[in-house]
Design a protein around this motif. Structure first.
Motif, PDB file in Angstrom:
ATOM      1  N   GLU A 175     -11.783  45.068   8.278  1.00 52.82           N
ATOM      2  CA  GLU A 175     -11.795  44.945   9.743  1.00 52.82           C
ATOM      3  C   GLU A 175     -10.654  44.089  10.257  1.00 52.82           C
ATOM      4  OE1 GLU A 175     -15.674  43.405  10.606  1.00 52.82           O
ATOM      5  OE2 GLU A 175     -16.635  45.364  10.410  1.00 52.82           O
ATOM      6  N   GLN A 176     -10.183  43.140   9.463  1.00 51.84           N
ATOM      7  CA  GLN A 176      -9.131  42.208   9.903  1.00 51.84           C
ATOM      8  C   GLN A 176      -7.724  42.747   9.664  1.00 51.84           C
ATOM      9  OE1 GLN A 176     -10.084  38.619   7.811  1.00 51.84           O
ATOM     10  NE2 GLN A 176     -11.760  38.093   9.193  1.00 51.84           N
ATOM     11  N   GLN A 177      -7.608  43.938   9.103  1.00 48.99           N
ATOM     12  CA  GLN A 177      -6.286  44.492   8.841  1.00 48.99           C
ATOM     13  C   GLN A 177      -5.606  44.891  10.141  1.00 48.99           C
ATOM     14  OE1 GLN A 177      -4.823  44.660   5.590  1.00 48.99           O
ATOM     15  NE2 GLN A 177      -6.511  43.203   5.557  1.00 48.99           N
ATOM     16  N   TYR A 178      -4.281  44.788  10.150  1.00 46.72           N
ATOM     17  CA  TYR A 178      -3.487  45.143  11.326  1.00 46.72           C
ATOM     18  C   TYR A 178      -3.553  46.647  11.549  1.00 46.72           C
ATOM     19  CZ  TYR A 178       0.579  46.200  14.133  1.00 46.72           C
ATOM     20  OH  TYR A 178       1.419  46.700  15.101  1.00 46.72           O
ATOM     21  N   ARG A 179      -3.852  47.030  12.757  1.00 39.33           N
ATOM     22  CA  ARG A 179      -3.909  48.451  13.125  1.00 39.33           C
ATOM     23  C   ARG A 179      -2.827  48.717  14.162  1.00 39.33           C
ATOM     24  NH1 ARG A 179      -9.275  51.744  13.790  1.00 39.33           N
ATOM     25  NH2 ARG A 179      -8.389  53.791  14.084  1.00 39.33           N
ATOM     26  N   ARG A 213     -15.863  44.418   3.797  1.00 40.20           N
ATOM     27  CA  ARG A 213     -15.936  44.988   5.144  1.00 40.20           C
ATOM     28  C   ARG A 213     -15.153  44.108   6.122  1.00 40.20           C
ATOM     29  NH1 ARG A 213     -21.128  44.913   5.694  1.00 40.20           N
ATOM     30  NH2 ARG A 213     -21.415  46.827   4.540  1.00 40.20           N
ATOM     31  N   GLN A 214     -15.351  42.791   6.043  1.00 41.50           N
ATOM     32  CA  GLN A 214     -14.653  41.857   6.919  1.00 41.50           C
ATOM     33  C   GLN A 214     -13.146  41.913   6.682  1.00 41.50           C
ATOM     34  OE1 GLN A 214     -15.795  37.792   6.361  1.00 41.50           O
ATOM     35  NE2 GLN A 214     -14.831  37.105   8.249  1.00 41.50           N
ATOM     36  N   TYR A 215     -12.723  41.977   5.428  1.00 40.08           N
ATOM     37  CA  TYR A 215     -11.304  42.064   5.084  1.00 40.08           C
ATOM     38  C   TYR A 215     -10.685  43.314   5.700  1.00 40.08           C
ATOM     39  CZ  TYR A 215      -7.151  42.847   2.224  1.00 40.08           C
ATOM     40  OH  TYR A 215      -5.864  43.100   1.806  1.00 40.08           O
TER      41      TYR A 215
END
Length: 138
Positions: free
Chosen positions: A132-136, A128-130
């Motif tokens: 959430e940290q993705q570039y959007r 989940r944390q990984y």
């Protein structure tokens, strides 16, 4: 995140899917001796090969068995389980006539239920944390 040595590829996908399966005998009766478990291992490996599934680990006791399978996304676990239980029940009945006394009213060796759990990869919180940290993009 995943164990990269176990990554498998299909025609249109790359995957690492593992499941822990547990089958118990009808009414949890003590049915299996070592020779039965050895034969069950052989039977279940054969069924898994037919499904293009890798049976990574197999073990059991008198009234249940554990399997660790590595399966492709095209395989429905419910169909694999149905085949594993059906073929193993039929073959054991044919090869070990003394087990027939354990095939209760409906001629079933296995309980109708089973356990299936997903195995491996990152913990849900880490995944989940990984994500959430993705570039959007804006």
């Amino acid at each position: 995140m995943a164990d990269y040595q176990n990554i498998r590829t299909g025609r249109h996908c790359t995957f690492v899917l593992h499941a822990h399966l547990v089958f118990v005998t009808k009414y949890r009766h003590e049915v299996f001796a070592d020779r039965h478990l050895t034969r069950l291992d052989e039977i279940m490996r054969s069924v898994c090969e037919d499904f293009e599934v890798e049976l990574t680990e197999f073990d059991g006791a008198g009234n249940h068995v554990h399997l660790l399978v590595n399966f492709p996304p095209k395989v429905a676990l419910s169909k694999l389980v149905n085949s594993l239980k059906g073929v193993s029940s039929r073959r054991l009945r044919q090869e070990y006539p003394e087990l027939v006394k354990h095939y209760w009213r409906a001629q079933r060796l296995w309980s109708g239920s089973y356990f299936a759990g997903s195995v491996g990869g990152a913990a849900a919180s880490a995944l989940r944390q990984y994500i959430e940290q993705q570039y959007r993009p804006a």
